[in-house]
Design an enzyme around this catalytic site. Structure first.
Site, PDB file in Angstrom:
ATOM      1  N   ASN A  10       4.465  -3.601   9.904  1.00 10.37           N
ATOM      2  CA  ASN A  10       5.120  -3.992   8.652  1.00 10.37           C
ATOM      3  C   ASN A  10       6.301  -3.053   8.433  1.00 10.37           C
ATOM      4  O   ASN A  10       6.114  -1.897   8.079  1.00 10.37           O
ATOM      5  CB  ASN A  10       4.104  -3.862   7.501  1.00 10.37           C
ATOM      6  CG  ASN A  10       4.745  -4.093   6.138  1.00 10.37           C
ATOM      7  OD1 ASN A  10       5.860  -4.603   6.039  1.00 10.37           O
ATOM      8  ND2 ASN A  10       4.029  -3.719   5.080  1.00 10.37           N
ATOM      9  N   LYS A  12       8.469  -3.217   6.154  1.00 14.75           N
ATOM     10  CA  LYS A  12       8.842  -3.080   4.732  1.00 14.75           C
ATOM     11  C   LYS A  12      10.365  -3.223   4.584  1.00 14.75           C
ATOM     12  O   LYS A  12      10.963  -4.040   5.287  1.00 14.75           O
ATOM     13  CB  LYS A  12       8.319  -1.755   4.179  1.00 14.75           C
ATOM     14  CG  LYS A  12       6.854  -1.501   4.520  1.00 14.75           C
ATOM     15  CD  LYS A  12       6.267  -0.354   3.762  1.00 14.75           C
ATOM     16  CE  LYS A  12       4.872  -0.068   4.282  1.00 14.75           C
ATOM     17  NZ  LYS A  12       4.078   0.733   3.379  1.00 14.75           N
ATOM     18  N   HIS A  94       0.335  -7.711  -0.244  1.00 17.16           N
ATOM     19  CA  HIS A  94       0.401  -6.277   0.075  1.00 17.16           C
ATOM     20  C   HIS A  94       0.349  -5.498  -1.233  1.00 17.16           C
ATOM     21  O   HIS A  94       0.881  -5.938  -2.251  1.00 17.16           O
ATOM     22  CB  HIS A  94       1.693  -5.974   0.840  1.00 17.16           C
ATOM     23  CG  HIS A  94       1.728  -4.596   1.418  1.00 17.16           C
ATOM     24  ND1 HIS A  94       1.995  -3.489   0.654  1.00 17.16           N
ATOM     25  CD2 HIS A  94       1.503  -4.155   2.674  1.00 17.16           C
ATOM     26  CE1 HIS A  94       1.938  -2.413   1.438  1.00 17.16           C
ATOM     27  NE2 HIS A  94       1.642  -2.790   2.659  1.00 17.16           N
ATOM     28  N   GLU A  96       1.985  -3.133  -2.260  1.00 14.64           N
ATOM     29  CA  GLU A  96       3.307  -2.865  -2.856  1.00 14.64           C
ATOM     30  C   GLU A  96       3.832  -4.087  -3.598  1.00 14.64           C
ATOM     31  O   GLU A  96       4.564  -3.952  -4.575  1.00 14.64           O
ATOM     32  CB  GLU A  96       4.276  -2.396  -1.751  1.00 14.64           C
ATOM     33  CG  GLU A  96       3.927  -0.978  -1.300  1.00 14.64           C
ATOM     34  CD  GLU A  96       4.302  -0.649   0.131  1.00 14.64           C
ATOM     35  OE1 GLU A  96       5.082  -1.392   0.756  1.00 14.64           O
ATOM     36  OE2 GLU A  96       3.790   0.379   0.637  1.00 14.64           O
ATOM     37  N   GLU A 163      -6.692  -2.709   3.243  1.00 17.26           N
ATOM     38  CA  GLU A 163      -5.771  -1.584   3.117  1.00 17.26           C
ATOM     39  C   GLU A 163      -6.083  -0.817   1.844  1.00 17.26           C
ATOM     40  O   GLU A 163      -5.594  -1.180   0.758  1.00 17.26           O
ATOM     41  CB  GLU A 163      -4.329  -2.092   3.035  1.00 17.26           C
ATOM     42  CG  GLU A 163      -3.877  -2.840   4.260  1.00 17.26           C
ATOM     43  CD  GLU A 163      -2.370  -2.718   4.451  1.00 17.26           C
ATOM     44  OE1 GLU A 163      -1.978  -2.191   5.494  1.00 17.26           O
ATOM     45  OE2 GLU A 163      -1.614  -3.100   3.560  1.00 17.26           O
ATOM     46  N   GLY A 169       0.813   4.860   3.452  1.00 16.56           N
ATOM     47  CA  GLY A 169       1.998   5.707   3.415  1.00 16.56           C
ATOM     48  C   GLY A 169       1.730   7.128   2.948  1.00 16.56           C
ATOM     49  O   GLY A 169       2.663   7.873   2.648  1.00 16.56           O
ATOM     50  N   SER A 203      -2.065   4.308   6.972  1.00 15.02           N
ATOM     51  CA  SER A 203      -1.754   5.493   7.779  1.00 15.02           C
ATOM     52  C   SER A 203      -2.369   5.450   9.174  1.00 15.02           C
ATOM     53  O   SER A 203      -2.867   6.462   9.662  1.00 15.02           O
ATOM     54  CB  SER A 203      -2.157   6.768   7.031  1.00 15.02           C
ATOM     55  OG  SER A 203      -1.399   6.899   5.838  1.00 15.02           O
TER      56      SER A 203
HETATM   57  C1  PEP Z   1       1.321  -0.878   5.276  1.00 12.42           C
HETATM   58  O1  PEP Z   1       2.505  -0.925   5.019  1.00 12.42           O
HETATM   59  O2  PEP Z   1       0.645  -1.888   5.177  1.00 12.42           O
HETATM   60  C2  PEP Z   1       0.754   0.408   5.697  1.00 12.42           C
HETATM   61  C3  PEP Z   1      -0.525   0.449   6.004  1.00 12.42           C
HETATM   62  O3  PEP Z   1       1.602   1.478   5.752  1.00 12.42           O
HETATM   63  P1  PEP Z   1       1.297   2.900   6.466  1.00 12.42           P
HETATM   64  O4  PEP Z   1       0.822   2.594   7.857  1.00 12.42           O
HETATM   65  O5  PEP Z   1       2.628   3.596   6.463  1.00 12.42           O
HETATM   66  O6  PEP Z   1       0.270   3.588   5.673  1.00 12.42           O
END
Ligand code: PEP
Length: 241
Positions: A10, A12, A94, A96, A163, A169, A203
């Site tokens: 992803n 973003k 997501h 976000e 998630e 992040g 992460s």
């Molecule tokens: C994500 O954007 O779905 C995500 C898991 O980001 P990260 O791997 O940076 O934590």
């Protein structure tokens, strides 16, 4: 039939045309892998990425879509537009989007219906906040998100991404035990548990991917930050077999 692993990046709100060389470097790791390898770049890059990925094993996806196919919705992108630009998947719900745009699970469900109607496979994200986990509410929260977000109807194919919001992040990862327990719980809530893929995000890095990808109920990863680094992303792909 065994579930095929899915390693999804992803991007973003990152990526310009100057970054398209990433796909040239990704072609060989994607070809070597038994997993499906997917990148969800910003919508502005989809068509150019699709041209760049022609003839490779790399799949592309969107990061969100509108519930309608067309209409007066300034700034939005519809599922048929993503499909037309070369997408096969679309990330929906997501955290976000849920926090920045106040997206409810009901809206996520409507978007999933729109994605399916356009021939896209939705990747539906669920996950609890740190406060909810510390209050012992993680399973209730994820269960409620699943009940309201998942599209109904026989024959629908979607992917769930678990998630935990506090792991996205932040460099914090859920423990393998916590991930195993939540994925097993999610599977009990699916109408087609044996064939629906449940992937983990939060992460994921080369250093923790192997342990997470080896868990029985983990069918891949949704990778944010590390998907922008070809070496890190290729190393994560390699852990998926
Ligand atoms: C994500 O954007 O779905 C995500 C898991 O980001 P990260 O791997 O940076 O934590």
């Amino acid at each position: 039939m065994p579930r095929r692993m899915l390693i999804a990046g992803n991007w973003k709100m990152h990526g310009l045309r100057a970054d398209l060389g990433f796909f040239d470097s990704l072609a060989a790791p994607a070809a070597r892998s038994n997993a499906e390898v997917l990148i969800c770049p910003p919508a502005t890059l989809l068509a150019a990425a699709a041209e760049r990925c022609a003839g490779t094993d790399i799949l592309l996806g969107g990061q969100d879509c509108h519930t309608n196919a067309t209409g007066a919705h300034t700034g939005d992108v519809s599922a048929p537009m993503l499909k037309d630009a070369g997408a096969r998947y679309v990330i929906l719900g997501h955290s976000e989007r849920r926090s920045d745009h106040a997206e409810s699970s009901e809206l996520v469900c409507a978007k999933a219906d729109a994605a399916l109607a356009a021939g896209l496979t939705p990747i539906i994200c669920v996950g609890e906040t740190l406060e909810q986990r510390e209050a012992g509410e993680a399973f209730d929260v994820v269960g409620a998100q699943l009940s309201a977000s998942l599209p109904a109807g026989a024959g629908t194919e979607f992917v769930i991404a678990y998630e935990p919001v506090w792991a996205i992040g932040t460099g914090l990862t859920a423990s393998a035990d916590d991930v195993a327990r939540m994925h097993a719980f999610i599977r009990t809530r699916l109408s087609k548990p044996a064939s629906t893929r449940v992937i983990y995000g939060g992460s994921v890095k080369p250093g923790n991917a192997a342990e997470l990808m080896a868990l029985d109920d983990v069918d891949g990863a949704l990778v944010g930050g590390a998907s922008l680094d070809i070496d890190a992303f290729a190393a994560i792909i390699a852990t998926a077999g």
